[in-house]
Design an enzyme around this catalytic site. Structure first.
Site, PDB file in Angstrom:
ATOM      1  N   SER A 127       0.835  -1.197   0.000  1.00 35.58           N
ATOM      2  CA  SER A 127       0.000   0.000   0.000  1.00 35.58           C
ATOM      3  C   SER A 127       0.868   1.245   0.000  1.00 35.58           C
ATOM      4  O   SER A 127       1.962   1.252   0.569  1.00 35.58           O
ATOM      5  CB  SER A 127      -0.861  -0.016   1.264  1.00 35.58           C
ATOM      6  OG  SER A 127      -1.441   1.250   1.476  1.00 35.58           O
ATOM      7  N   TYR A 152      -1.881  -1.214  10.622  1.00 36.93           N
ATOM      8  CA  TYR A 152      -2.184  -1.800   9.306  1.00 36.93           C
ATOM      9  C   TYR A 152      -1.056  -1.452   8.330  1.00 36.93           C
ATOM     10  O   TYR A 152      -0.493  -2.320   7.669  1.00 36.93           O
ATOM     11  CB  TYR A 152      -3.525  -1.267   8.781  1.00 36.93           C
ATOM     12  CG  TYR A 152      -3.641  -1.347   7.280  1.00 36.93           C
ATOM     13  CD1 TYR A 152      -3.860  -2.565   6.649  1.00 36.93           C
ATOM     14  CD2 TYR A 152      -3.480  -0.200   6.484  1.00 36.93           C
ATOM     15  CE1 TYR A 152      -3.918  -2.637   5.267  1.00 36.93           C
ATOM     16  CE2 TYR A 152      -3.534  -0.270   5.108  1.00 36.93           C
ATOM     17  CZ  TYR A 152      -3.749  -1.488   4.501  1.00 36.93           C
ATOM     18  OH  TYR A 152      -3.785  -1.563   3.136  1.00 36.93           O
ATOM     19  N   LYS A 156       2.101  -3.800   6.418  1.00 32.34           N
ATOM     20  CA  LYS A 156       2.484  -3.845   4.999  1.00 32.34           C
ATOM     21  C   LYS A 156       3.979  -3.572   4.851  1.00 32.34           C
ATOM     22  O   LYS A 156       4.670  -4.209   4.044  1.00 32.34           O
ATOM     23  CB  LYS A 156       1.686  -2.810   4.198  1.00 32.34           C
ATOM     24  CG  LYS A 156       0.199  -3.111   4.120  1.00 32.34           C
ATOM     25  CD  LYS A 156      -0.054  -4.366   3.308  1.00 32.34           C
ATOM     26  CE  LYS A 156      -1.512  -4.733   3.231  1.00 32.34           C
ATOM     27  NZ  LYS A 156      -1.762  -6.049   2.610  1.00 32.34           N
TER      28      LYS A 156
HETATM   29  C1  UD1 Z   1      -6.685   4.705   3.433  1.00 32.93           C
HETATM   30  C2  UD1 Z   1      -5.415   4.086   3.946  1.00 32.93           C
HETATM   31  C3  UD1 Z   1      -4.776   3.251   2.855  1.00 32.93           C
HETATM   32  C4  UD1 Z   1      -5.753   2.289   2.259  1.00 32.93           C
HETATM   33  C5  UD1 Z   1      -6.935   3.068   1.724  1.00 32.93           C
HETATM   34  C6  UD1 Z   1      -7.971   2.133   1.140  1.00 32.93           C
HETATM   35  C7  UD1 Z   1      -3.908   5.305   5.449  1.00 32.93           C
HETATM   36  C8  UD1 Z   1      -3.054   6.500   5.648  1.00 32.93           C
HETATM   37  N1  UD1 Z   1      -4.506   5.162   4.297  1.00 32.93           N
HETATM   38  O1  UD1 Z   1      -6.289   5.741   2.540  1.00 32.93           O
HETATM   39  O2  UD1 Z   1      -3.707   2.545   3.391  1.00 32.93           O
HETATM   40  O3  UD1 Z   1      -5.141   1.594   1.208  1.00 32.93           O
HETATM   41  O4  UD1 Z   1      -7.530   3.787   2.803  1.00 32.93           O
HETATM   42  O5  UD1 Z   1      -8.555   2.727   0.043  1.00 32.93           O
HETATM   43  O6  UD1 Z   1      -4.019   4.519   6.322  1.00 32.93           O
HETATM   44  N2  UD1 Z   1     -12.526  11.380   3.412  1.00 32.93           N
HETATM   45  C9  UD1 Z   1     -13.550  12.288   3.697  1.00 32.93           C
HETATM   46  N3  UD1 Z   1     -14.727  11.787   4.175  1.00 32.93           N
HETATM   47  C10 UD1 Z   1     -14.940  10.453   4.391  1.00 32.93           C
HETATM   48  C11 UD1 Z   1     -13.889   9.545   4.077  1.00 32.93           C
HETATM   49  C12 UD1 Z   1     -12.695  10.047   3.606  1.00 32.93           C
HETATM   50  O7  UD1 Z   1     -13.391  13.497   3.540  1.00 32.93           O
HETATM   51  O8  UD1 Z   1     -16.021  10.088   4.840  1.00 32.93           O
HETATM   52  C13 UD1 Z   1     -11.256  11.893   2.867  1.00 32.93           C
HETATM   53  C14 UD1 Z   1     -10.052  11.536   3.722  1.00 32.93           C
HETATM   54  O9  UD1 Z   1      -9.851  12.492   4.718  1.00 32.93           O
HETATM   55  C15 UD1 Z   1      -8.948  11.499   2.653  1.00 32.93           C
HETATM   56  C16 UD1 Z   1      -9.665  11.049   1.385  1.00 32.93           C
HETATM   57  O10 UD1 Z   1     -11.041  11.294   1.619  1.00 32.93           O
HETATM   58  O11 UD1 Z   1      -8.458  12.797   2.436  1.00 32.93           O
HETATM   59  C17 UD1 Z   1      -9.471   9.577   1.091  1.00 32.93           C
HETATM   60  O12 UD1 Z   1      -9.772   8.840   2.265  1.00 32.93           O
HETATM   61  P1  UD1 Z   1      -9.868   7.242   2.274  1.00 32.93           P
HETATM   62  O13 UD1 Z   1     -10.732   6.778   1.181  1.00 32.93           O
HETATM   63  O14 UD1 Z   1     -10.220   6.824   3.672  1.00 32.93           O
HETATM   64  O15 UD1 Z   1      -8.396   6.767   1.902  1.00 32.93           O
HETATM   65  P2  UD1 Z   1      -6.978   7.137   2.574  1.00 32.93           P
HETATM   66  O16 UD1 Z   1      -7.151   7.612   3.952  1.00 32.93           O
HETATM   67  O17 UD1 Z   1      -6.235   7.983   1.613  1.00 32.93           O
END
Ligand code: UD1
Length: 342
Positions: A127, A152, A156
């Site tokens: 990842s 997690y 990895k």
């Molecule tokens: C996370 C994990 C990554 C994993 C991926 C799965 C970390 C740092 N990252 O990535 O290892 O592979 O998930 O796809 O552990 N967001 C919102 N509202 C929400 C959900 C998310 O604003 O309800 C924003 C988050 O703040 C972020 C972006 O959307 O900026 C993407 O979030 P998310 O889909 O959870 O992925 P990551 O955190 O990038």
């Protein structure tokens, strides 16, 4: 003769999409899955899409003895693609031992059983989280690996280190580690996609569930990041692109003549999209308005992360093809199909 490939975690989101691509590329697939976060329905759907039902054994890879028995029975396999792992970042912070125990035991048991049975090729689901909060963007495979922000992520990172040591010590064993950025989207058939358990943590399923009326409101975590619109930037990659990259990596491993140390490749698109850009793209593609609200940053999140893809393009010979609109369209089609089946 068809080459037999063992896919661990083949009933899950990325695993099931990869099984489809493997079958469509003429491989004989055997799925090992403990169904802890997936169901056998994936196999029905794979059969519906490809016309072939992959062989399946319900197996918990953290059981070393059982794992050995199963690999002995399938010594004719040519390679293993290893998806089986827990992946909920937040849960891993609350229960780190669950993550280290499951993800690392499963990896070690799989590798040991493989070596004992002469199956010397391995592809690892890594990842982009192994980069932590990088100093420079885009991140290349040579970028320093910062401290992972969750158990997690650390599982990895340790997984990659195990593979590095193993491929150095056993020159007959070769492995490729694929660092996924943010996989989203679903198969074009609309029959398979991501099924998050409970309230989704990730952005895409939260968007589609909000659009479907399952969730009241989408929260956008943080609008004061140092990015053009203040919301965080990620490199979203279509899961079908990601799945196809596994087939390319597999061919590379199977054709490899000389010994090679662990190879690592980023799987991203090299393009970053902010949370608001993703939301607006979803709205324009689907014509569904999202109820969303800007709120505080989420703990552990970083401002921006996107991939440098030169190594993947030059050495692996692979480049993502699908754009953000297709990611949005297929995610929405899958959500609607899934809801219609409930
Ligand atoms: C996370 C994990 C990554 C994993 C991926 C799965 C970390 C740092 N990252 O990535 O290892 O592979 O998930 O796809 O552990 N967001 C919102 N509202 C929400 C959900 C998310 O604003 O309800 C924003 C988050 O703040 C972020 C972006 O959307 O900026 C993407 O979030 P998310 O889909 O959870 O992925 P990551 O955190 O990038």
């Amino acid at each position: 003769m068809r080459k037999k490939i063992i896919v661990t975690g083949g009933c899950g989101y990325i695993g099931s999409h990869t099984v489809i691509e493997l079958i469509e590329n003429g491989y004989d697939v055997l799925v090992f899955d403990n169904l802890s976060n997936s169901t056998e329905v994936s196999l029905d759907r794979i059969e519906q899409i490809t016309g072939t039902r992959p062989a399946f054994v319900q197996l918990d890879l953290s059981d070393a003895k059982e794992t050995n028995i199963l690999f002995k029975l399938h010594q004719d396999a040519h390679a293993v693609i290893h998806f089986a792992a827990h992946k909920a970042v937040g849960e891993s912070v609350l229960d780190p031992l669950k993550y280290y125990q499951n993800n690392l035991y499963a990896l070690i048991n799989t590798l040991s059983a493989q070596r004992e049975n002469g199956i010397n090729k391995f592809i690892f689901s890594s990842s982009a989280t192994v980069y932590g909060d990088p100093d420079h963007l885009p991140v290349t495979e040579e970028s320093e690996l910062k401290r992972a922000s969750s158990p997690y992520g650390n599982s990895k990172k340790i997984g990659e280190e195990i593979l590095e040591d193993l491929t150095k010590s056993d020159l007959n064993f070769s492995a490729i580690s694929l660092r996924y950025f943010n996989p989203i989207g679903a198969h074009a058939s609309g029959f398979i996609g991501e099924i998050p358990s409970g309230i989704p943590n990730n952005l895409m399923p939260y968007i589609t569930q909000t659009a479907a009326g399952v969730r009241e409101q989408l929260l956008v975590y943080g609008n004061d990041y140092p990015t053009p619109d203040g919301t965080a930037i990620r490199d979203y990659i279509h899961v079908v692109d990601l799945a196809q990259a596994h087939v390319v990596a597999l061919k590379r491993l199977l054709e490899q003549k000389q010994e090679s140390p662990l190879e690592v490749f980023n799987l991203g698109t090299a393009k970053g999209y902010s949370v608001l850009e993703v939301i607006h793209s979803f709205e324009s593609v689907t014509q569904v308005q999202l109820n969303y609200k800007l709120t505080d940053r989420r703990a552990g999140d970083i401002a921006s992360l996107y991939a440098a893809t030169e190594r993947t393009e030059k050495q692996l010979g692979w480049k993502a093809q699908k754009g953000i609109d297709e990611m949005m369209r297929s995610s929405w089609e899958w959500e609607q199909y899934y809801r219609s089946q409930q």
